[in-house]
Design a protein around this motif. Sequence first.
Motif, PDB file in Angstrom:
ATOM      1  N   ALA A   4      13.449  -0.469  -0.047  1.00 14.12           N
ATOM      2  CA  ALA A   4      14.402  -1.377  -0.705  1.00 14.12           C
ATOM      3  C   ALA A   4      13.780  -2.758  -0.890  1.00 14.12           C
ATOM      4  CB  ALA A   4      15.683  -1.476   0.120  1.00 14.12           C
ATOM      5  N   TYR A   5      13.081  -3.233   0.112  1.00 12.95           N
ATOM      6  CA  TYR A   5      12.445  -4.559   0.014  1.00 12.95           C
ATOM      7  C   TYR A   5      11.383  -4.568  -1.081  1.00 12.95           C
ATOM      8  CZ  TYR A   5       9.505  -8.561   1.044  1.00 12.95           C
ATOM      9  OH  TYR A   5       8.773  -9.712   0.918  1.00 12.95           O
ATOM     10  N   TYR A   6      10.529  -3.549  -1.097  1.00 15.78           N
ATOM     11  CA  TYR A   6       9.451  -3.519  -2.083  1.00 15.78           C
ATOM     12  C   TYR A   6       9.980  -3.349  -3.509  1.00 15.78           C
ATOM     13  CZ  TYR A   6       6.128  -3.209   1.791  1.00 15.78           C
ATOM     14  OH  TYR A   6       5.394  -3.471   2.917  1.00 15.78           O
ATOM     15  N   ARG A   7      11.030  -2.576  -3.659  1.00 18.93           N
ATOM     16  CA  ARG A   7      11.604  -2.407  -5.000  1.00 18.93           C
ATOM     17  C   ARG A   7      12.232  -3.710  -5.486  1.00 18.93           C
ATOM     18  NH1 ARG A   7      11.609   2.624  -7.119  1.00 18.93           N
ATOM     19  NH2 ARG A   7      11.354   4.429  -5.721  1.00 18.93           N
ATOM     20  N   GLU A   8      12.934  -4.380  -4.614  1.00 22.71           N
ATOM     21  CA  GLU A   8      13.592  -5.639  -4.993  1.00 22.71           C
ATOM     22  C   GLU A   8      12.583  -6.736  -5.310  1.00 22.71           C
ATOM     23  OE1 GLU A   8      16.472  -6.827  -2.098  1.00 22.71           O
ATOM     24  OE2 GLU A   8      17.578  -4.926  -2.212  1.00 22.71           O
ATOM     25  N   THR A   9      11.407  -6.685  -4.690  1.00 23.05           N
ATOM     26  CA  THR A   9      10.389  -7.715  -4.905  1.00 23.05           C
ATOM     27  C   THR A   9       9.329  -7.274  -5.917  1.00 23.05           C
ATOM     28  OG1 THR A   9       9.166  -6.901  -2.957  1.00 23.05           O
ATOM     29  CG2 THR A   9      10.718  -8.741  -2.631  1.00 23.05           C
ATOM     30  N   GLY A  10       9.540  -6.111  -6.553  1.00 21.94           N
ATOM     31  CA  GLY A  10       8.621  -5.637  -7.581  1.00 21.94           C
ATOM     32  C   GLY A  10       7.274  -5.191  -7.062  1.00 21.94           C
ATOM     33  N   GLN A  11       7.222  -4.738  -5.805  1.00 18.36           N
ATOM     34  CA  GLN A  11       5.942  -4.337  -5.202  1.00 18.36           C
ATOM     35  C   GLN A  11       5.849  -2.837  -4.942  1.00 18.36           C
ATOM     36  OE1 GLN A  11       4.317  -7.300  -2.162  1.00 18.36           O
ATOM     37  NE2 GLN A  11       6.492  -7.733  -2.039  1.00 18.36           N
ATOM     38  N   TRP A  12       6.829  -2.079  -5.439  1.00 17.76           N
ATOM     39  CA  TRP A  12       6.837  -0.643  -5.182  1.00 17.76           C
ATOM     40  C   TRP A  12       5.886   0.089  -6.099  1.00 17.76           C
ATOM     41  CZ3 TRP A  12       8.391   2.490  -1.455  1.00 17.76           C
ATOM     42  CH2 TRP A  12       8.463   3.871  -1.720  1.00 17.76           C
ATOM     43  N   ALA A  13       5.108   1.009  -5.562  1.00 16.67           N
ATOM     44  CA  ALA A  13       4.222   1.838  -6.380  1.00 16.67           C
ATOM     45  C   ALA A  13       4.135   3.208  -5.730  1.00 16.67           C
ATOM     46  CB  ALA A  13       2.838   1.209  -6.468  1.00 16.67           C
ATOM     47  N   GLU A  14       4.104   4.259  -6.576  1.00 16.25           N
ATOM     48  CA  GLU A  14       3.962   5.623  -6.037  1.00 16.25           C
ATOM     49  C   GLU A  14       3.163   6.470  -7.016  1.00 16.25           C
ATOM     50  OE1 GLU A  14       7.657   7.841  -5.775  1.00 16.25           O
ATOM     51  OE2 GLU A  14       8.640   6.331  -7.010  1.00 16.25           O
ATOM     52  N   ASP A  62       0.826  -1.221   0.000  1.00 12.96           N
ATOM     53  CA  ASP A  62       0.000   0.000   0.000  1.00 12.96           C
ATOM     54  C   ASP A  62       0.858   1.268   0.000  1.00 12.96           C
ATOM     55  OD1 ASP A  62      -2.694   0.942  -0.092  1.00 12.96           O
ATOM     56  OD2 ASP A  62      -2.523   1.607   1.970  1.00 12.96           O
ATOM     57  N   THR A  63       1.973   1.227  -0.710  1.00 10.08           N
ATOM     58  CA  THR A  63       2.937   2.332  -0.666  1.00 10.08           C
ATOM     59  C   THR A  63       2.369   3.628  -1.233  1.00 10.08           C
ATOM     60  OG1 THR A  63       3.860   1.534  -2.775  1.00 10.08           O
ATOM     61  CG2 THR A  63       4.941   0.805  -0.757  1.00 10.08           C
ATOM     62  N   LYS A  64       1.602   3.535  -2.307  1.00  6.48           N
ATOM     63  CA  LYS A  64       1.069   4.735  -2.934  1.00  6.48           C
ATOM     64  C   LYS A  64       0.155   5.495  -1.976  1.00  6.48           C
ATOM     65  CE  LYS A  64      -1.375   6.401  -7.048  1.00  6.48           C
ATOM     66  NZ  LYS A  64      -1.992   6.001  -8.351  1.00  6.48           N
ATOM     67  N   ASN A  65      -0.732   4.775  -1.290  1.00  4.33           N
ATOM     68  CA  ASN A  65      -1.655   5.439  -0.370  1.00  4.33           C
ATOM     69  C   ASN A  65      -0.935   5.998   0.846  1.00  4.33           C
ATOM     70  OD1 ASN A  65      -3.992   5.034  -1.899  1.00  4.33           O
ATOM     71  ND2 ASN A  65      -4.323   3.000  -1.047  1.00  4.33           N
ATOM     72  N   PHE A  66       0.100   5.295   1.329  1.00  6.91           N
ATOM     73  CA  PHE A  66       0.834   5.832   2.475  1.00  6.91           C
ATOM     74  C   PHE A  66       1.570   7.105   2.078  1.00  6.91           C
ATOM     75  CE2 PHE A  66       4.277   6.451   5.443  1.00  6.91           C
ATOM     76  CZ  PHE A  66       3.634   6.254   6.661  1.00  6.91           C
TER      77      PHE A  66
END
Length: 319
Positions: free
Chosen positions: A309-319, A292-296
Motif C-alpha cells: 500500500a505504501y509503495y503504490r501510494e508513493t508510486g514506487q511499486w513494480a512487479e 526492490d519489489t520486483k526482485n523480492f
Amino acid sequence: MFQRLANTLALTTLGTLIATTAIAQNKTDIAWGGSNPGGVMYYMVGVAGTELGKDLPDVNITQVTTGGSTENAKRLIKGELDMGIVYGSHVYMSLQQTGPFANDDKGTMLRGVAMAYEGPTYFVTLEGNGIKSLSDLADKKVALGPPGSGTVFNCSNILGSLGLLEEIEPQMMTFGDAGRALANGQIDAFCQSSAPAAAVTELAETNDVIVVPYSDEELGKINTKYPFYHTGTMPDTTYKGVPATDMPYTTVYWVAHERVNDDVMKRMLAAAYAKQDALAAGHKAWAQMKPDTKNFLGLGAPMHPGAEAYYRETGQWAE
C-alpha cells in the motif's frame, strides 16, 4: 470538603490509570531479529528501533539478538519474531524447503518490506599470517561466524564451491569474538558477511588488516554454483587500509511475518523512509534501503500488504 477533595483525587487517579492502561493495551509489540553484537544486522535493528520509536509511540520495537539471517528466517517461520533482516536466498530456500530449511515448515508466512542492503562475503586476516589468497586458507583456523547465522551459510557455500570447506579448521564464534581471536593469534582468519562490520572496523584501527582477494575464476565458480550471488565491489572507503575488492554479494531484505498489522507496517515503512538519513547515520547500510519489489517477488514470496500500500501510494511499486 476534605472528603470531596479525596474523592476528586481518587477519580483523577483512576482516570489516569484507565488512560494509561488503554495506551498500553493499544501498543503494538514488534520483535525484530538482527544478529549478534558486531554484526551489521544487530546495529541496523538497534538504530531502527530507536529512530522509528520516536515517531511511532504506539509501536514497541524490541531488538532480538540472534545468530543472523538463518535464525531470523527460522524464527519468523515459527512465529517467534515479527520482523527480521533476512537474505533473499533464505527467503527463496525456505519456500523450496532446501538447504538449512529442509526440515522446517514452508516459509509461506514471510512478507517483504524493503531491500535493506546488498552484502558482500569476505575473509579477513592480518598482515604476517601468510594468507594472500583463498587457497592459503587451507589447514588454517577460520572462524565462519556464529551458529545459525547467514554468515556461516554464505561462507560455507563459498568455500564449498571452491573445494576449500574440507581443507580448513572451522571455528564457530560471534563476530566480536572472532575479531579478538584473530588479533590474539588464536585463529588465522575469519569470514564476515556484510560491510562495514564493527568487528572488522575495530580490528583495522589497531592492526594491518587484509581482506583476502577473490580471483575472477573463483568468483565465476561461486556465481555459477549459487545464482543468488552476484559480483560486486566493496569500496576502498569501507575499512582502513583495505583497497577496493571484488567479491560475492547477496541481497538482504527487511522481512515481516504476515500477522503484522497492515496499518502498523505501512506507518513503520513510511517513518523509515522519512528518517532514512537518520537511520544511515546510525549504520550506513540503511542508506541502501529501497523498495526492490520486483526482485523480492521473484523469490516467490509476496510483499506485506502494508508495504505494498505504501509503495503504490508513493508510486514506487513494480512487479
